[in-house]
Enzyme design. Sequence first.
Site, PDB file in Angstrom:
ATOM      1  N   LYS A 112      47.997  38.169 -19.833  1.00 17.51           N
ATOM      2  CA  LYS A 112      47.456  37.096 -20.670  1.00 17.51           C
ATOM      3  C   LYS A 112      47.474  37.532 -22.134  1.00 17.51           C
ATOM      4  CE  LYS A 112      43.451  39.125 -21.946  1.00 17.51           C
ATOM      5  NZ  LYS A 112      43.050  39.400 -23.347  1.00 17.51           N
TER       6      LYS A 112
ATOM      7  N   ASP B 190      37.704  39.206 -17.271  1.00 20.66           N
ATOM      8  CA  ASP B 190      38.991  38.508 -17.322  1.00 20.66           C
ATOM      9  C   ASP B 190      39.529  38.131 -15.942  1.00 20.66           C
ATOM     10  OD1 ASP B 190      39.081  38.654 -20.072  1.00 20.66           O
ATOM     11  OD2 ASP B 190      40.420  40.380 -20.141  1.00 20.66           O
TER      12      ASP B 190
END
Length: 289
Positions: A9, A135
């Site tokens: 990401k 995350d």
Amino acid sequence: MLKVRGNAKINLTLDVLYKREDGFHQVEMIMQAIELADILHLEERENGNISVKSNIARLPCDHRNLAYRAAALIKEACQVNKGVHIHLEKNIPVAAGLAGGSTDAASVLKGLNELWKLGLSISDLEILGAKLGSDVPFCLRGGTMLATGRGELLKPLTDLKPCYVVLAKPPIGVSTAWVYRQYRGQDVKDHPDTDGVVACLNQGDLTGVANRLQNVLETVTIKEHPEIKELKKTMMQYGAMASLMSGSGPTVFGLVEEQAGAEYLAAKIRSQRSAEVFVTKTVGKNGGV
């Protein structure tokens, strides 16, 4: 044997609002999945043991590894007697601000849910994932998301208009915990325009998003590692629409509309800077650009 792909990401925005009573920081950030990915092979073991092997020699493969911890967590939570061997093919740089460890954990949770036929929903997996790292819930879902709380509360956004992403990781590692400890919110004057980015996403306005990239943690990491600022300059000099540090760093990314431009930019960085360089793409909710 089950093969699972775990995407990295980047952060289009990252804002730290305040430090909470539980010691975590309240954040607001827009996260974007990219095509660069680790590949995990999960093989069931009848003896109940968990083992991890990686192509990166220096990577711990015991309880310090998030993939190992994810397997142990879901095994315990669902009272599974079987074990698993995890072969971890690392393509995402380690300690790079790209959620490499978190996406491995997410991949193991998803993979073992399938391999062991546990029937857990994505929400169930997110609850487990949040115990492993802030995350991990995002890595379970991917696409373009607004993350709040300590990063685990997610709201789906309109996918970023497809584009290429050039990543450059200088030869340093950065501790996320250290960066947050050093962060001084009172010294930060400019904060991300999160609402503005969301509006641009809704309009399919890639330029508008690019013009609003911002990460308040740059105030910490760049001070310690000025080469990050130099990488951002190089990105802009050779054609990036915009450039930003991802997460707590040290990886810098640039957004580029066309593949040829992305390859040209990557070649320039490789020739001028000491960094691992990757050309990748954004990944939408359905796993493609």
